[in-house]
Design a protein around this motif. Sequence first.
Motif, mmCIF file in Angstrom:
data_model
loop_
_atom_site.group_PDB
_atom_site.id
_atom_site.type_symbol
_atom_site.label_atom_id
_atom_site.label_comp_id
_atom_site.label_asym_id
_atom_site.label_seq_id
_atom_site.Cartn_x
_atom_site.Cartn_y
_atom_site.Cartn_z
ATOM 1 N N ARG A 25 0.707 -15.920 5.178
ATOM 2 C CA ARG A 25 1.749 -16.706 5.843
ATOM 3 C C ARG A 25 1.860 -16.322 7.320
ATOM 4 O O ARG A 25 1.945 -17.194 8.201
ATOM 5 C CB ARG A 25 3.081 -16.488 5.130
ATOM 6 N N ASP A 26 1.836 -15.019 7.629
ATOM 7 C CA ASP A 26 1.940 -14.565 9.016
ATOM 8 C C ASP A 26 0.774 -15.079 9.858
ATOM 9 O O ASP A 26 0.964 -15.543 10.999
ATOM 10 C CB ASP A 26 1.991 -13.034 9.070
ATOM 11 N N ARG B 200 0.968 -18.912 10.410
ATOM 12 C CA ARG B 200 2.001 -19.257 11.386
ATOM 13 C C ARG B 200 1.514 -18.977 12.804
ATOM 14 O O ARG B 200 1.731 -19.776 13.723
ATOM 15 C CB ARG B 200 3.275 -18.481 11.097
ATOM 16 N N GLU B 201 0.848 -17.849 12.980
ATOM 17 C CA GLU B 201 0.398 -17.457 14.314
ATOM 18 C C GLU B 201 -0.782 -18.292 14.798
ATOM 19 O O GLU B 201 -0.824 -18.736 15.953
ATOM 20 C CB GLU B 201 0.021 -15.976 14.320
ATOM 21 N N ALA C 87 0.109 -22.529 13.628
ATOM 22 C CA ALA C 87 1.473 -23.043 13.831
ATOM 23 C C ALA C 87 2.085 -23.582 12.542
ATOM 24 O O ALA C 87 2.845 -24.558 12.558
ATOM 25 C CB ALA C 87 1.476 -24.118 14.921
ATOM 26 N N ALA C 88 1.757 -22.961 11.418
ATOM 27 C CA ALA C 88 2.274 -23.410 10.125
ATOM 28 C C ALA C 88 3.780 -23.232 10.060
ATOM 29 O O ALA C 88 4.323 -22.190 10.460
ATOM 30 C CB ALA C 88 1.609 -22.633 8.993
ATOM 31 N N GLU C 89 4.470 -24.246 9.583
ATOM 32 C CA GLU C 89 5.923 -24.193 9.410
ATOM 33 C C GLU C 89 6.304 -23.473 8.120
ATOM 34 O O GLU C 89 7.309 -22.769 8.059
ATOM 35 C CB GLU C 89 6.493 -25.612 9.391
ATOM 36 N N SER C 90 5.524 -23.669 7.069
ATOM 37 C CA SER C 90 5.784 -22.997 5.794
ATOM 38 C C SER C 90 4.471 -22.821 5.043
ATOM 39 O O SER C 90 3.542 -23.622 5.200
ATOM 40 C CB SER C 90 6.782 -23.785 4.938
ATOM 41 N N VAL C 91 4.416 -21.775 4.225
ATOM 42 C CA VAL C 91 3.232 -21.464 3.412
ATOM 43 C C VAL C 91 3.720 -20.982 2.061
ATOM 44 O O VAL C 91 4.456 -19.993 1.980
ATOM 45 C CB VAL C 91 2.360 -20.363 4.082
ATOM 46 N N VAL D 204 0.438 -25.608 2.601
ATOM 47 C CA VAL D 204 0.646 -25.251 4.002
ATOM 48 C C VAL D 204 1.190 -26.478 4.734
ATOM 49 O O VAL D 204 0.561 -27.536 4.736
ATOM 50 C CB VAL D 204 -0.663 -24.788 4.662
ATOM 51 N N LEU E 49 2.221 -27.964 8.426
ATOM 52 C CA LEU E 49 1.973 -27.696 9.839
ATOM 53 C C LEU E 49 2.050 -28.990 10.635
ATOM 54 O O LEU E 49 2.016 -30.087 10.063
ATOM 55 C CB LEU E 49 0.620 -27.007 10.039
#
Length: 402
Positions: free
Chosen positions: A24-25, A28-29, A32-36, A105, A107
């Motif tokens: 998830r980290d 996101r980095e 640019a994922a909003e949720s996983v 995922v 994004l």
Amino acid sequence: MNSFVAAERALRTAAPHQLLDAVRDVLRECYAAESVELFMADYGLTVLQPVSALPHTEDPVPVHSTPAGRAFGSQEPFVEEAAGGLRRTHLPVTVRGDRLGVLIVTLPADRLTAETLGELADIAQVLGHEVLVAERDTDLYLQARRKDRLTLAAEMQWQLLPGRSCSRPEYELGAQLEPAYAIFGDNFDWSASADRLVLYITNGMGEGIEASLLTNLGINALRNARRAGISIEDQAALADQAIYAQYRGSSFLSVLMVDIELSTGCMRVVDAGSPQMLRLRDRSVKRVEFDAQLPLGMFEETDYVVQEFQCEPGDRMLFVSDGVHAVAAPGGERYGEKALERAITSTSLLPAAEVPRAVLRELSGHRGGPKPQDDALVVCLDWHGREPADRAARGSGPRLVR
């Protein structure tokens, strides 16, 4: 650092219970994922269960008629539009054909290119491998797979299994047990090498813990003999001795043992009990009958003989326990070969991993209720064969090899 490499490194270095946090980290980095979120297929293959700290904070997702279920069933990424200019990608989490679950995922739409989708699909596969390794050290993913509590016998049986599906260029395998949360005696095992595929279909007598203990002894005795590199007839003989030494003939294990040479499709079989094999070839279903031999552990010393059967590319083989072919409907009639033939024919377009669950659904309708009186086991083997196609022509009937 390449985004995929960063995700792979994060997964390989994460603590076993923190795989989802690690991926998830990175997503996101780097994306640019909003949720996983990670969902695991439950033991009954009816829902996808969320992986999270207990108690679960998200609801299960049905396997049927949902985007996540579509990705799980097709084994292809599925993308859907989400609110706020986002896209939700559903990515199958699979290891060598064994379907574990789905990684979801979400994004921004402008970040989801064809290249990104390919990278996300690869990350989901790496996650699957790491989940299997992590299960040695944490219960998190095993807990996530259950929507109900397993009986102790079922816990023992599921821990004994190699997986529920497997694929290679030469073949595809799928298997399922019912009742998933309360099985006790039926089981299956397989092992592949560069040259061979070995498959056991077992049916231990008795109920509850007694049946599970018997099957555990039998499977481990067969594995011990197989890993010593000996033939399947000798594997049967050694397992027979081990079971008889423990039970002195009061309990025994029915087993159908199959050893396939991958280069030729030649199948060597030991039929020691009640499991049956049916073959679908050219849209025609036929039960393949072998000479029945004594179940393992019935007598002190039993000699087992092998029969041979030739697999042809395009063949589909179904192996079923007596909880399938002998189950009775409310009126007393057995499921029988005709009903099995219809079930096999009606599922002919499904991939091997989907067939056992579909056949067991039809079986549930035949017996008139969702709760079986006996274990029911279905294993599906699709044989593709190897190229080149210059194999010597062989007969299709079984023959004894002494």
